[in-house]
Design a protein around this motif. Structure first.
Motif, mmCIF file in Angstrom:
data_model
loop_
_atom_site.group_PDB
_atom_site.id
_atom_site.type_symbol
_atom_site.label_atom_id
_atom_site.label_comp_id
_atom_site.label_asym_id
_atom_site.label_seq_id
_atom_site.Cartn_x
_atom_site.Cartn_y
_atom_site.Cartn_z
ATOM 1 N N THR A 174 -15.495 7.877 14.226
ATOM 2 C CA THR A 174 -14.630 8.408 13.163
ATOM 3 C C THR A 174 -13.313 7.644 13.025
ATOM 4 O O THR A 174 -12.556 7.899 12.091
ATOM 5 N N HIS A 175 -13.019 6.757 13.971
ATOM 6 C CA HIS A 175 -11.690 6.152 14.033
ATOM 7 C C HIS A 175 -11.723 4.639 13.882
ATOM 8 O O HIS A 175 -12.728 3.996 14.171
ATOM 9 N N ASN A 176 -10.595 4.083 13.461
ATOM 10 C CA ASN A 176 -10.334 2.654 13.565
ATOM 11 C C ASN A 176 -9.351 2.447 14.703
ATOM 12 O O ASN A 176 -8.327 3.153 14.778
ATOM 13 N N VAL A 177 -9.662 1.509 15.578
ATOM 14 C CA VAL A 177 -8.730 1.137 16.647
ATOM 15 C C VAL A 177 -7.918 -0.046 16.132
ATOM 16 O O VAL A 177 -8.470 -1.107 15.841
ATOM 17 N N GLY A 212 0.807 -1.227 0.000
ATOM 18 C CA GLY A 212 0.000 0.000 0.000
ATOM 19 C C GLY A 212 0.831 1.265 0.000
ATOM 20 O O GLY A 212 0.270 2.373 -0.001
ATOM 21 N N GLY A 213 2.163 1.106 -0.003
ATOM 22 C CA GLY A 213 3.049 2.272 -0.039
ATOM 23 C C GLY A 213 3.490 2.733 1.342
ATOM 24 O O GLY A 213 2.923 2.342 2.364
ATOM 25 N N ARG A 214 4.519 3.590 1.314
ATOM 26 C CA ARG A 214 5.079 4.117 2.568
ATOM 27 C C ARG A 214 4.262 5.316 3.033
ATOM 28 O O ARG A 214 3.937 6.196 2.233
ATOM 29 N N HIS A 215 3.948 5.340 4.315
ATOM 30 C CA HIS A 215 3.171 6.451 4.866
ATOM 31 C C HIS A 215 3.450 6.546 6.364
ATOM 32 O O HIS A 215 4.100 5.661 6.950
ATOM 33 N N GLY A 216 2.968 7.627 6.955
ATOM 34 C CA GLY A 216 3.126 7.788 8.397
ATOM 35 C C GLY A 216 2.313 8.962 8.890
ATOM 36 O O GLY A 216 2.024 9.892 8.127
ATOM 37 N N PHE A 217 1.926 8.909 10.162
ATOM 38 C CA PHE A 217 1.136 9.989 10.752
ATOM 39 C C PHE A 217 1.490 10.136 12.223
ATOM 40 O O PHE A 217 1.939 9.184 12.874
ATOM 41 N N SER A 246 -5.119 10.353 5.307
ATOM 42 C CA SER A 246 -4.526 9.820 4.074
ATOM 43 C C SER A 246 -3.680 8.583 4.360
ATOM 44 O O SER A 246 -3.343 7.838 3.436
ATOM 45 N N ALA A 247 -3.346 8.353 5.618
ATOM 46 C CA ALA A 247 -2.543 7.173 5.982
ATOM 47 C C ALA A 247 -3.403 5.916 6.127
ATOM 48 O O ALA A 247 -2.868 4.801 6.164
ATOM 49 N N ALA A 248 -4.727 6.085 6.225
ATOM 50 C CA ALA A 248 -5.587 4.943 6.560
ATOM 51 C C ALA A 248 -5.494 3.823 5.512
ATOM 52 O O ALA A 248 -5.351 2.647 5.875
ATOM 53 N N GLY A 249 -5.559 4.166 4.227
ATOM 54 C CA GLY A 249 -5.500 3.153 3.161
ATOM 55 C C GLY A 249 -4.201 2.355 3.210
ATOM 56 O O GLY A 249 -4.232 1.112 3.301
ATOM 57 N N PRO A 250 -3.044 3.040 3.177
ATOM 58 C CA PRO A 250 -1.772 2.315 3.249
ATOM 59 C C PRO A 250 -1.628 1.455 4.507
ATOM 60 O O PRO A 250 -1.158 0.316 4.425
ATOM 61 N N VAL A 251 -2.055 1.954 5.657
ATOM 62 C CA VAL A 251 -1.928 1.178 6.906
ATOM 63 C C VAL A 251 -2.705 -0.127 6.783
ATOM 64 O O VAL A 251 -2.198 -1.206 7.118
#
Ligand SMILES: NC(=O)C1=CN([C@@H]2O[C@H](COP(=O)(O)OP(=O)(O)OC[C@H]3O[C@@H](n4cnc5c(N)ncnc54)[C@H](O)[C@@H]3O)[C@@H](O)[C@H]2O)C=CC1
Ligand SMILES: Cc1cc2nc3c(=O)[nH]c(=O)nc-3n(C[C@H](O)[C@H](O)[C@H](O)COP(=O)(O)O)c2cc1C
Length: 180
Positions: A144-147, A44-49, A73-78
């Motif tokens: 609104t969140h994913n745990v 899913g690519g490199r990402h971070g938050f 924007s990090a949700a998909g890659p994670v």
């Protein structure tokens, strides 16, 4: 007799919430928390938050949880990668925290700081107070969140004993004991 707050006969409940989002955030601003950069890499690519909503769950198996906004924007890659590295920030990392705190394209975020690749493939921050390399074992959606429940498969302890703390909407530094 129905409980006092239940809607009447299916009519829409127009009672204002007892605690508003603003009230909740103001209350949460009174909780000091360590600041982390949660990174990921893989198909899913490199990402971070940046994340302050990080908490220990159990030591058997060693597990942390991370709350990730579904709109980030990090949700998909994670979710595509299934792995994260939770890098706990040290004093002096405020610019890095702000860089990973939104609005900057992912690859520009990694242009700052020194990164190496952890066993899961997620980026590990050189100079973090501690870094937890993790596999996501369960995800629970709440509002609104994913745990994300993250099983820790590797730990790296850094040399810094000064932790970056977010409290009252500002950064602070907390000094711990140094090794003798
Ligand atoms: N758990 C989260 O998703 C958090 C998100 N943030 C983001 O960073 C921005 C800057 O933070 P602050 O200056 O502290 O401003 P703020 O006034 O929006 O937030 C105050 C406190 O409320 C909590 N909070 C904020 N947004 C939240 C959310 N969407 N869901 C659950 N808890 C939340 C956090 O504990 C935060 O420190 C916020 O507007 C928010 O977008 C910050 C901290 C935690
Ligand atoms: C101090 C601080 C703490 C934050 N904590 C969280 C958090 O725990 N969970 C979260 O989803 N977002 C948190 N955020 C917001 C994300 O870092 C930010 O929304 C994320 O980088 C997504 O932005 P983007 O959609 O522009 O990529 C925090 C931001 C800051 C500055």
């Amino acid at each position: 007799m129905p409980p006092p707050c239940s809607p009447l006969d299916g009519a829409p409940d127009t009672t204002p919430p007892a605690v508003t989002r603003e009230g909740f955030r103001n209350a949460m601003a009174r909780l000091g928390a360590a600041v982390n950069i949660v990174t990921t890499d893989g198909p899913g690519g490199r990402h971070g938050f940046t994340a302050s909503a990080v908490c220990s769950v159990t030591d058997s198996p060693p597990t942390l949880l991370v709350c990730l906004n579904k709109g980030s924007s990090a949700a998909g890659p994670v979710h595509a990668n299934g792995v994260v590295c939770i890098n706990t920030l040290a004093a002096g990392h405020e610019p890095l925290s702000n860089l990973f705190g939104g609005r900057t394209p992912p690859e520009e975020r990694f242009a700052s700081g020194a990164w190496r690749v952890a066993a899961t493939g997620a980026p590990m921050l050189v100079g973090a107070v501690v870094a937890f390399d993790c596999r996501i074992v369960r995800t629970v959606e709440v509002g609104t969140h994913n745990v994300l429940f993250c099983e820790v498969v590797g730990v790296a302890e850094g040399g810094s004993h000064e932790s970056l703390i977010y409290y009252s909407r500002r950064y602070h530094t907390l000094s711990g004991p140094t090794d003798d």
